[in-house]
Write a protein that holds these residues in place. Structure first.
Motif, PDB file in Angstrom:
ATOM      1  N   SER A  12       0.948  -1.159   0.017  1.00 58.32           N
ATOM      2  CA  SER A  12       0.039   0.134  -0.068  1.00 58.32           C
ATOM      3  C   SER A  12       1.001   1.058   0.035  1.00 58.32           C
ATOM      4  O   SER A  12       1.968   1.249   0.320  1.00 58.32           O
ATOM      5  CB  SER A  12      -0.957  -0.064   1.065  1.00 58.32           C
ATOM      6  N   GLY A  13       0.359   2.295  -0.298  1.00 62.05           N
ATOM      7  CA  GLY A  13       0.952   3.681  -0.425  1.00 62.05           C
ATOM      8  C   GLY A  13       2.280   3.596  -1.236  1.00 62.05           C
ATOM      9  O   GLY A  13       3.092   4.339  -1.273  1.00 62.05           O
ATOM     10  N   VAL A  14       2.204   2.870  -2.488  1.00 65.34           N
ATOM     11  CA  VAL A  14       2.938   2.994  -3.620  1.00 65.34           C
ATOM     12  C   VAL A  14       2.942   4.212  -4.196  1.00 65.34           C
ATOM     13  O   VAL A  14       1.727   4.862  -4.569  1.00 65.34           O
ATOM     14  CB  VAL A  14       2.760   1.829  -4.476  1.00 65.34           C
ATOM     15  N   TYR A  15       3.954   4.982  -4.506  1.00 62.56           N
ATOM     16  CA  TYR A  15       4.191   6.274  -5.201  1.00 62.56           C
ATOM     17  C   TYR A  15       4.049   6.137  -6.581  1.00 62.56           C
ATOM     18  O   TYR A  15       4.719   5.281  -7.242  1.00 62.56           O
ATOM     19  CB  TYR A  15       5.372   7.185  -4.797  1.00 62.56           C
ATOM     20  N   GLY A  16       3.158   6.697  -7.315  1.00 62.30           N
ATOM     21  CA  GLY A  16       3.329   6.725  -8.773  1.00 62.30           C
ATOM     22  C   GLY A  16       3.562   8.182  -9.301  1.00 62.30           C
ATOM     23  O   GLY A  16       3.209   9.177  -8.510  1.00 62.30           O
ATOM     24  N   PHE A  17       4.256   8.315  -9.980  1.00 62.25           N
ATOM     25  CA  PHE A  17       4.901   9.531 -10.626  1.00 62.25           C
ATOM     26  C   PHE A  17       4.564   9.686 -12.164  1.00 62.25           C
ATOM     27  O   PHE A  17       4.795   9.099 -12.933  1.00 62.25           O
ATOM     28  CB  PHE A  17       6.422   9.515 -10.758  1.00 62.25           C
TER      29      PHE A  17
ATOM     30  N   ALA B  32      -7.310   3.765  -4.401  1.00 61.59           N
ATOM     31  CA  ALA B  32      -6.811   2.444  -3.896  1.00 61.59           C
ATOM     32  C   ALA B  32      -5.697   2.480  -2.905  1.00 61.59           C
ATOM     33  O   ALA B  32      -5.139   1.179  -2.383  1.00 61.59           O
ATOM     34  CB  ALA B  32      -6.231   1.763  -5.118  1.00 61.59           C
ATOM     35  N   GLY B  33      -5.485   3.462  -2.198  1.00 65.63           N
ATOM     36  CA  GLY B  33      -4.584   3.731  -1.053  1.00 65.63           C
ATOM     37  C   GLY B  33      -3.132   3.999  -1.537  1.00 65.63           C
ATOM     38  O   GLY B  33      -2.317   3.887  -0.802  1.00 65.63           O
ATOM     39  N   HIS B  34      -3.172   4.469  -2.847  1.00 68.07           N
ATOM     40  CA  HIS B  34      -1.482   4.862  -3.146  1.00 68.07           C
ATOM     41  C   HIS B  34      -1.426   6.283  -3.404  1.00 68.07           C
ATOM     42  O   HIS B  34      -2.464   7.159  -3.155  1.00 68.07           O
ATOM     43  CB  HIS B  34      -1.329   4.166  -4.547  1.00 68.07           C
ATOM     44  N   HIS B  35      -0.233   6.686  -3.624  1.00 69.49           N
ATOM     45  CA  HIS B  35       0.026   8.170  -3.601  1.00 69.49           C
ATOM     46  C   HIS B  35       0.843   8.408  -4.977  1.00 69.49           C
ATOM     47  O   HIS B  35       1.099   7.863  -5.813  1.00 69.49           O
ATOM     48  CB  HIS B  35       1.182   8.373  -2.688  1.00 69.49           C
ATOM     49  N   LEU B  36       0.588   9.955  -5.070  1.00 68.37           N
ATOM     50  CA  LEU B  36       1.135  10.469  -6.380  1.00 68.37           C
ATOM     51  C   LEU B  36       2.026  11.614  -6.179  1.00 68.37           C
ATOM     52  O   LEU B  36       2.143  12.280  -5.066  1.00 68.37           O
ATOM     53  CB  LEU B  36       0.002  11.364  -7.146  1.00 68.37           C
ATOM     54  N   GLY B  37       3.139  11.533  -7.094  1.00 70.63           N
ATOM     55  CA  GLY B  37       4.251  12.670  -7.074  1.00 70.63           C
ATOM     56  C   GLY B  37       4.301  13.360  -8.241  1.00 70.63           C
ATOM     57  O   GLY B  37       3.812  13.041  -9.358  1.00 70.63           O
TER      58      GLY B  37
END
Length: 316
Positions: free
Chosen positions: A45-50, A72-77
């Motif tokens: 969980s908390g996978v960063y997508g760039f 879905a519980g992930h993050h963006l950079g």
């Protein structure tokens, strides 16, 4: 072989570049859904997508892909707006492109635990002065630069795989799918070995995969292979606490990731796939007039045309 290493998984380009060949049945939405399923299967969980944001400007409905990712519980950079290498622009133009991305992705970046930025192509400029000017801007905007310390050139499979699916070449499809997974595993091993040689011990590696059709289908298998090698999955925040990831490797005009730039400086290059094996991927499912490198070169040149700047690229 037992690696016994920590790895933070990250994804670049949830929405691929203009002109990227896409097999029937695959879209940015199906790919994002597939990645989210793979991560859920392995408890990530908390996978960063760039994600560069010019595709969303072209088609605002694609913002739904970013919303799906975060839901879905992930993050963006931030990954710039156009995805132009810093080697192609001056620092002022590059910082303006970072700011332009904020219009589309800023509110998602603010929801993440850390405001991360990743350089397009992990290219941090040909000179320390240019990189320094950009880093000053990033710090002023509250960003932390998240590099890449393990990758496998996965985008190279994209054009051949689309050709193989379109032409019904099942033999090429099988070759590409098998080699994609094997390359992911092999390159992680090689990066881990090089990192231990350069730094004297293992550290948390920041691994990259792009949001491609093969990633949609095969990420779960890759993560399973990683676990079999003794990989422990950690958050990007955990990986970024290590000095090897927080420091700045020497600037170069060459297309190299953060760890590979350290390797260049130390004279201990990271092993990569043999040229013959790479050629077998690029040349799979041949179609007259559809050279893989020409396809990729066209994608990059369109980026330069949109953002301005000077195209400076070598496939070596």
């Amino acid at each position: 072989m037992h690696l016994d290493i920590d790895v933070a998984v990250t994804v670049d380009e949830l929405i691929l570049w203009e002109g990227t060949p896409m097999p029937a049945g695959h879209t940015a939405r199906t790919i994002t859904d597939g990645l989210c399923r793979a991560f859920a299967e392995h408890g990530l969980s908390g996978v960063y997508g760039f994600a560069h944001t010019s595709p969303v400007e072209d088609d605002p409905s694609l913002e739904g892909v970013l919303e799906t990712w975060c839901a879905a519980g992930h993050h963006l950079g931030n990954h710039t707006h156009h995805h132009a290498s810093l080697n192609w622009l001056d620092a002022q133009a590059y910082c303006a492109d970072i700011a332009r991305a904020e219009r589309w992705i800023g509110r998602y970046v603010d929801q993440a635990p850390v405001r991360y930025f990743r350089h397009a192509m992990d290219s941090s400029g040909q000179t320390e002065a240019k990189r320094g000017a950009v880093e000053d801007h990033l710090r002023e905007q509250g960003y932390t630069t998240a590099p890449i310390t393990a990758w496998f050139g996965d985008f190279a499979w994209t054009a051949p795989y689309e050709r193989a699916v379109r032409t019904g070449d099942t033999e090429a499809q099988a070759l590409l799918r098998t080699s994609f997974v094997d390359a992911a595993v092999g390159h992680l091993v090689w990066h881990a070995e090089a990192g231990k040689r350069m730094f004297g011990a293992a550290f948390p590696y920041i691994w990259l995969i792009h949001g491609t059709p093969l990633a949609e289908d095969l990420t779960s298998e890759i993560l399973g292979r990683f676990r079999d090698l003794g990989v422990r999955f950690v958050s990007l925040e955990t990986a970024m606490a290590h000095p090897a990831n927080r420091s700045f490797s020497p600037a170069t005009r060459l297309f190299r990731n953060h760890l590979q730039r350290y390797a260049l400086a130390s004279g201990d290059p990271v092993r990569s796939v043999e040229p013959e094996a790479l050629a077998a991927v690029l040349d799979a499912a041949p179609v007259a007039g559809e050279d893989s490198i020409a396809v990729y070169d066209g994608i990059l040149r369109r980026v330069v045309e949109r953002v301005g700047g000077t195209y400076d690229w070598s496939w070596a």
